[in-house]
Design a protein around this motif. Sequence first.
Motif, PDB file in Angstrom:
ATOM      1  N   PHE A   8       0.849  -1.192   0.000  1.00 25.39           N
ATOM      2  CA  PHE A   8       0.000   0.000   0.000  1.00 25.39           C
ATOM      3  C   PHE A   8       0.886   1.243   0.000  1.00 25.39           C
ATOM      4  O   PHE A   8       1.877   1.317   0.706  1.00 25.39           O
ATOM      5  N   SER A   9       0.503   2.240  -0.802  1.00 23.87           N
ATOM      6  CA  SER A   9       1.297   3.457  -0.943  1.00 23.87           C
ATOM      7  C   SER A   9       0.415   4.691  -0.790  1.00 23.87           C
ATOM      8  O   SER A   9      -0.456   4.948  -1.624  1.00 23.87           O
ATOM      9  N   CYS A  10       0.657   5.471   0.264  1.00 21.49           N
ATOM     10  CA  CYS A  10      -0.069   6.736   0.429  1.00 21.49           C
ATOM     11  C   CYS A  10       0.282   7.710  -0.694  1.00 21.49           C
ATOM     12  O   CYS A  10      -0.548   8.541  -1.074  1.00 21.49           O
ATOM     13  N   ASN A  11       1.491   7.618  -1.236  1.00 27.42           N
ATOM     14  CA  ASN A  11       1.866   8.483  -2.362  1.00 27.42           C
ATOM     15  C   ASN A  11       0.977   8.213  -3.576  1.00 27.42           C
ATOM     16  O   ASN A  11       0.503   9.139  -4.232  1.00 27.42           O
ATOM     17  N   LYS A  12       0.760   6.938  -3.882  1.00 26.35           N
ATOM     18  CA  LYS A  12      -0.111   6.595  -5.009  1.00 26.35           C
ATOM     19  C   LYS A  12      -1.558   6.968  -4.704  1.00 26.35           C
ATOM     20  O   LYS A  12      -2.274   7.460  -5.567  1.00 26.35           O
ATOM     21  N   ARG A  13      -1.978   6.771  -3.463  1.00 26.72           N
ATOM     22  CA  ARG A  13      -3.352   7.122  -3.095  1.00 26.72           C
ATOM     23  C   ARG A  13      -3.581   8.624  -3.254  1.00 26.72           C
ATOM     24  O   ARG A  13      -4.611   9.042  -3.778  1.00 26.72           O
ATOM     25  N   SER A  14      -2.632   9.444  -2.816  1.00 33.34           N
ATOM     26  CA  SER A  14      -2.809  10.896  -2.939  1.00 33.34           C
ATOM     27  C   SER A  14      -2.765  11.335  -4.399  1.00 33.34           C
ATOM     28  O   SER A  14      -3.414  12.310  -4.776  1.00 33.34           O
ATOM     29  N   LEU A  15      -2.039  10.605  -5.238  1.00 33.95           N
ATOM     30  CA  LEU A  15      -1.975  10.924  -6.663  1.00 33.95           C
ATOM     31  C   LEU A  15      -3.289  10.588  -7.373  1.00 33.95           C
ATOM     32  O   LEU A  15      -3.828  11.412  -8.115  1.00 33.95           O
ATOM     33  N   TYR A  16      -3.804   9.380  -7.150  1.00 28.52           N
ATOM     34  CA  TYR A  16      -4.992   8.918  -7.871  1.00 28.52           C
ATOM     35  C   TYR A  16      -6.316   9.276  -7.189  1.00 28.52           C
ATOM     36  O   TYR A  16      -7.349   9.327  -7.843  1.00 28.52           O
ATOM     37  N   PHE A  17      -6.280   9.504  -5.874  1.00 23.86           N
ATOM     38  CA  PHE A  17      -7.506   9.802  -5.124  1.00 23.86           C
ATOM     39  C   PHE A  17      -7.270  10.997  -4.201  1.00 23.86           C
ATOM     40  O   PHE A  17      -7.328  10.861  -2.968  1.00 23.86           O
ATOM     41  N   ALA A  19      -8.923  13.529  -3.245  1.00 30.96           N
ATOM     42  CA  ALA A  19     -10.005  13.979  -2.368  1.00 30.96           C
ATOM     43  C   ALA A  19     -10.350  12.956  -1.281  1.00 30.96           C
ATOM     44  O   ALA A  19     -11.215  13.207  -0.449  1.00 30.96           O
ATOM     45  N   SER A  20      -9.665  11.812  -1.286  1.00 29.85           N
ATOM     46  CA  SER A  20      -9.965  10.740  -0.337  1.00 29.85           C
ATOM     47  C   SER A  20      -8.975  10.748   0.822  1.00 29.85           C
ATOM     48  O   SER A  20      -7.851  11.229   0.682  1.00 29.85           O
ATOM     49  N   PRO A  21      -9.370  10.176   1.966  1.00 29.85           N
ATOM     50  CA  PRO A  21      -8.418  10.052   3.078  1.00 29.85           C
ATOM     51  C   PRO A  21      -7.223   9.200   2.658  1.00 29.85           C
ATOM     52  O   PRO A  21      -7.360   8.313   1.821  1.00 29.85           O
ATOM     53  N   LEU A  22      -6.064   9.459   3.257  1.00 30.87           N
ATOM     54  CA  LEU A  22      -4.844   8.727   2.878  1.00 30.87           C
ATOM     55  C   LEU A  22      -4.760   7.319   3.470  1.00 30.87           C
ATOM     56  O   LEU A  22      -4.064   6.475   2.935  1.00 30.87           O
ATOM     57  N   TYR A  23      -5.435   7.072   4.562  1.00 29.63           N
ATOM     58  CA  TYR A  23      -5.324   5.790   5.265  1.00 29.63           C
ATOM     59  C   TYR A  23      -3.861   5.481   5.595  1.00 29.63           C
ATOM     60  O   TYR A  23      -3.315   4.443   5.237  1.00 29.63           O
ATOM     61  N   THR A  24      -3.241   6.414   6.315  1.00 28.58           N
ATOM     62  CA  THR A  24      -1.814   6.306   6.620  1.00 28.58           C
ATOM     63  C   THR A  24      -1.460   5.054   7.415  1.00 28.58           C
ATOM     64  O   THR A  24      -0.314   4.598   7.349  1.00 28.58           O
ATOM     65  N   HIS A  25      -2.406   4.479   8.157  1.00 27.04           N
ATOM     66  CA  HIS A  25      -2.106   3.271   8.926  1.00 27.04           C
ATOM     67  C   HIS A  25      -1.801   2.080   8.006  1.00 27.04           C
ATOM     68  O   HIS A  25      -1.187   1.118   8.440  1.00 27.04           O
ATOM     69  N   PHE A  26      -2.199   2.149   6.722  1.00 24.34           N
ATOM     70  CA  PHE A  26      -1.877   1.081   5.763  1.00 24.34           C
ATOM     71  C   PHE A  26      -0.563   1.336   5.022  1.00 24.34           C
ATOM     72  O   PHE A  26      -0.026   0.426   4.390  1.00 24.34           O
ATOM     73  N   ASN A  27      -0.038   2.561   5.082  1.00 25.38           N
ATOM     74  CA  ASN A  27       1.121   2.925   4.275  1.00 25.38           C
ATOM     75  C   ASN A  27       2.310   1.987   4.526  1.00 25.38           C
ATOM     76  O   ASN A  27       2.721   1.774   5.667  1.00 25.38           O
ATOM     77  N   PHE A  73      -1.729   0.651  -4.788  1.00 26.92           N
ATOM     78  CA  PHE A  73      -0.634  -0.263  -4.456  1.00 26.92           C
ATOM     79  C   PHE A  73       0.546  -0.184  -5.418  1.00 26.92           C
ATOM     80  O   PHE A  73       0.375   0.085  -6.601  1.00 26.92           O
ATOM     81  N   GLU A  74       1.713  -0.483  -4.861  1.00 26.32           N
ATOM     82  CA  GLU A  74       2.893  -0.796  -5.663  1.00 26.32           C
ATOM     83  C   GLU A  74       2.890  -2.316  -5.798  1.00 26.32           C
ATOM     84  O   GLU A  74       2.676  -3.029  -4.813  1.00 26.32           O
ATOM     85  N   ILE A  75       3.110  -2.813  -6.996  1.00 26.11           N
ATOM     86  CA  ILE A  75       3.157  -4.261  -7.211  1.00 26.11           C
ATOM     87  C   ILE A  75       4.603  -4.704  -7.072  1.00 26.11           C
ATOM     88  O   ILE A  75       5.470  -4.280  -7.833  1.00 26.11           O
TER      89      ILE A  75
END
Length: 88
Positions: A8-17, A19-27, A73-75
Amino acid sequence: MIGSLVKFSCNKRSLYFPASPLYTHFNGHVGFVTSYSKIEETGDEYICVRWQQPVRLHGRDYVTWSDFNLLNFEILNEIWSNKIVSRV
């Protein structure tokens, strides 16, 4: 895709989403893909991930499985048709 190792990548989440929460606990947490689905109308891809280590949410609950859009996600190692492709 099932059996692939993902992170899981907060960087990718902030790029693609953005307006959504980052869910940093999954980073940075790593897990295996247990299911994959694609929405034909939109092309969105979703995966269910079984975490290698349970993820602690909000300081109390632990999660061992999660469902997210694949873009979060990073694969790390990808499995397609019994072939493993390393992305590291």
